[in-house]
Enzyme design. Structure first.
Site, PDB file in Angstrom:
ATOM      1  N   ASN A   1       0.867  -1.273   0.104  1.00 28.75           N
ATOM      2  CA  ASN A   1       0.056  -0.020  -0.222  1.00 28.75           C
ATOM      3  C   ASN A   1       0.869   1.355   0.012  1.00 28.75           C
ATOM      4  O   ASN A   1       2.294   1.038   0.082  1.00 28.75           O
ATOM      5  CB  ASN A   1      -0.890  -0.034   1.251  1.00 28.75           C
TER       6      ASN A   1
ATOM      7  N   ASP B   1      -4.283  -6.006   4.989  1.00 32.48           N
ATOM      8  CA  ASP B   1      -5.131  -6.908   5.878  1.00 32.48           C
ATOM      9  C   ASP B   1      -5.072  -8.250   5.240  1.00 32.48           C
ATOM     10  O   ASP B   1      -5.640  -9.084   5.947  1.00 32.48           O
ATOM     11  CB  ASP B   1      -6.693  -6.282   5.690  1.00 32.48           C
TER      12      ASP B   1
ATOM     13  N   LYS C   1       8.009 -17.825 -10.263  1.00 34.20           N
ATOM     14  CA  LYS C   1       7.197 -16.567 -10.825  1.00 34.20           C
ATOM     15  C   LYS C   1       6.031 -17.297 -11.544  1.00 34.20           C
ATOM     16  O   LYS C   1       6.323 -18.138 -12.526  1.00 34.20           O
ATOM     17  CB  LYS C   1       8.149 -16.002 -11.636  1.00 34.20           C
TER      18      LYS C   1
ATOM     19  N   ASP D   1      -4.084  -9.297  13.010  1.00 31.76           N
ATOM     20  CA  ASP D   1      -4.023  -7.796  13.359  1.00 31.76           C
ATOM     21  C   ASP D   1      -3.239  -7.542  14.636  1.00 31.76           C
ATOM     22  O   ASP D   1      -3.405  -8.211  15.821  1.00 31.76           O
ATOM     23  CB  ASP D   1      -5.653  -7.507  13.535  1.00 31.76           C
ATOM     24  N   ILE D   2      -2.112  -6.676  14.210  1.00 31.49           N
ATOM     25  CA  ILE D   2      -1.025  -6.767  15.105  1.00 31.49           C
ATOM     26  C   ILE D   2      -1.486  -5.913  16.380  1.00 31.49           C
ATOM     27  O   ILE D   2      -1.270  -6.386  17.726  1.00 31.49           O
ATOM     28  CB  ILE D   2       0.025  -5.883  14.566  1.00 31.49           C
TER      29      ILE D   2
ATOM     30  N   PHE E   1      -4.374   3.569  15.251  1.00 29.74           N
ATOM     31  CA  PHE E   1      -4.522   4.382  14.234  1.00 29.74           C
ATOM     32  C   PHE E   1      -6.011   4.110  13.599  1.00 29.74           C
ATOM     33  O   PHE E   1      -5.999   2.817  13.436  1.00 29.74           O
ATOM     34  CB  PHE E   1      -3.656   4.914  13.257  1.00 29.74           C
TER      35      PHE E   1
ATOM     36  N   LYS F   1     -10.540  -3.934  19.157  1.00 29.09           N
ATOM     37  CA  LYS F   1      -9.032  -4.157  19.031  1.00 29.09           C
ATOM     38  C   LYS F   1      -8.432  -4.115  20.503  1.00 29.09           C
ATOM     39  O   LYS F   1      -7.287  -4.560  20.786  1.00 29.09           O
ATOM     40  CB  LYS F   1      -8.151  -3.308  17.844  1.00 29.09           C
TER      41      LYS F   1
END
Ligand code: C5P
Length: 425
Positions: free
Chosen positions: A216, A284, A294, A318-319, A337, A355
């Site tokens: 991302n 995610d 490849k 999910d850390i 965040f 969370k």
């Protein structure tokens, strides 16, 4: 921002030989507006762009430029000059001055002061883009960063020489912001000394095959700035980061990872810590059928659905949630965040509960403008309520958050948790 009612804040301003020296009068005026005391040192080359008389008139003080001047040495020696101010600012800083600083050369008054000083140094480069990008300059900048020198800029744009690119001195107001930040940190001291902090930053990169990945646009600016701010307040910081183009913040323990699972492993290894801030944009999803070879293009072109390349993805850990809900080693303060496109506060509050984190910093990314940008607008959410932080630089967000975190740790542990916001407001 924290404002300071200071009797005396003194800056030693070293002006070197660049056309950007013409912006120095504005810089001095802005510093004086903030009641800062400025003493100027001018190099020989700097004297071609701005006169000592201009600097003397604006600072209201003698300007120093000679190393071997009986006059100047008896009034204020180079050692005194290098120690008397709170901070030394080199603006504009040429490639030559940066090179001399990196090598420890002291062949004029400015470079001798820079070698003799025990004070923090802020360097504001200004030069041609090729000079800035030259491996020699980049090597010198790296060396100085490792020595703890702080760089502001250069920014990108049209250069005086007619070329385009990185090399422009940042605007005087940005230099003043950085100087103000220095004083804000100085005022707080090192309240987090003896505390351990874990910060995640940057994107994660999830392999599809040996050469391709999904990732991302996270730049890592926010997470890196938080790690640097916590470090500046005295914490022992581990920064776990996905790939970014940013320099490692000075003095933090850097752990470089690629995938979400590597990031989680590195976070678990860093425990126990007193506080954790998850600023990474963790992917995610990861490919559920990672190809060992490849992936080849089909031999013949086809638009048939059965010939399309299809990927399936499985969820990543999910850390933030793993840390927030950790049994025996949960950090005392866990901060997350939330990048939201709608119902920012409502969604962020739900995320906080889901969370298991104590605070969440939410921003509205509906315009797509936050990733990679310098500024952001934050909703600071705790179990007790919400506070709006107006548009500010990510470094100011980092400072504000770090100072809130140090407030939290200054409160009696029995009164923390749900009462923390009430006590802070
Ligand atoms: O669910 P969402 O991605 O919006 O949550 C954002 C927060 O959760 C951020 O603090 C981010 O660092 C953290 N996060 C995480 N691990 C994930 C996904 C998000 O730590 N797999």
């Amino acid at each position: 921002m924290v404002t300071e009612n200071t009797a005396k804040r003194s800056v030693l301003l070293i002006v070197t030989g660049s056309i950007a020296a013409t912006k120095v009068p504005e810089l001095i005026r802005l510093l004086k507006d903030k009641a800062m005391d400025v003493t100027a040192v001018l190099t020989e080359a700097g004297g071609y762009f701005i006169s000592p008389l201009t600097l003397a008139s604006l600072t209201g003080k003698r300007v120093y430029s000679e190393l071997f001047s009986i006059d100047e040495e008896t009034e204020m020696g180079h050692i005194q000059l290098s120690r008397k101010s709170d901070l030394i600012v080199v603006a504009p800083a040429t490639a030559n001055t940066i090179a001399k600083m990196a090598q420890g050369i002291s062949d004029d008054l400015a470079s001798t002061i820079l070698l003799a000083t025990d004070k923090p140094v802020l360097v504001v480069p200004a030069m041609n883009v090729r000079m800035w990008e030259h491996p020699a300059t980049q090597r010198n900048v790296q060396t100085l960063r490792k020595d703890g020198v702080v760089f502001v800029g250069p920014s990108k744009g049209a250069l005086a020489c007619g070329e385009e690119g990185h090399g422009r001195m940042v605007e005087p107001s940005e230099i003043v912001d950085e100087i103000q930040r220095f004083y804000d940190f100085k005022k707080l001291g090192r309240p987090l000394q003896g505390k351990k902090a874990l910060v995640t930053s940057g994107p994660t990169v999830e392999a599809i095959d040996p050469v391709r990945y999904i990732a991302n646009r996270s730049s890592g600016k926010q997470g890196h700035a938080i790690a640097a701010a916590l470090k500046a307040l005295g914490a022992d910081v581990t920064l776990v980061s996905g790939p970014t183009a940013l320099p490692d913040p000075v003095g933090v323990k850097m752990v470089k990872v690629e995938s979400a699972r590597e990031m989680l492993d590195a976070c678990y290894k860093a425990l126990p810590v007193d506080m954790a801030v998850c600023a990474a944009a963790v992917s995610d999803w990861r490919s559920s059928n990672l190809s060992e070879q490849k992936i080849k293009k089909p031999a013949k072109k086809s638009m048939k659905p059965e010939d399309m390349l299809t990927f399936t993805f499985m969820e990543n850990p999910d850390i933030l949630e793993c840390l927030g809900k950790h049994g025996d080693k949960r950090p005392q303060l866990v901060v997350g965040f939330a990048a939201e496109t709608e119902n920012v506060v409502k969604n962020a509050k739900a995320k906080m509960q889901r969370k298991g984190c104590d605070w969440i910093l939410a921003n509205d990314v509906s315009g797509g403008s936050v990733f990679g940008s310098e500024d952001t607008e934050i909703h600071y959410i705790t179990v007790d309520g919400e506070e709006h932080w107006p548009l500010m630089s990510k470094r100011d967000v980092a400072f504000t958050l770090a100072s809130r975190m140090s407030d939290y740790f200054s409160i009696d542990p029995k009164l923390r948790k749900n009462n923390v916001t009430k006590l802070l407001l």
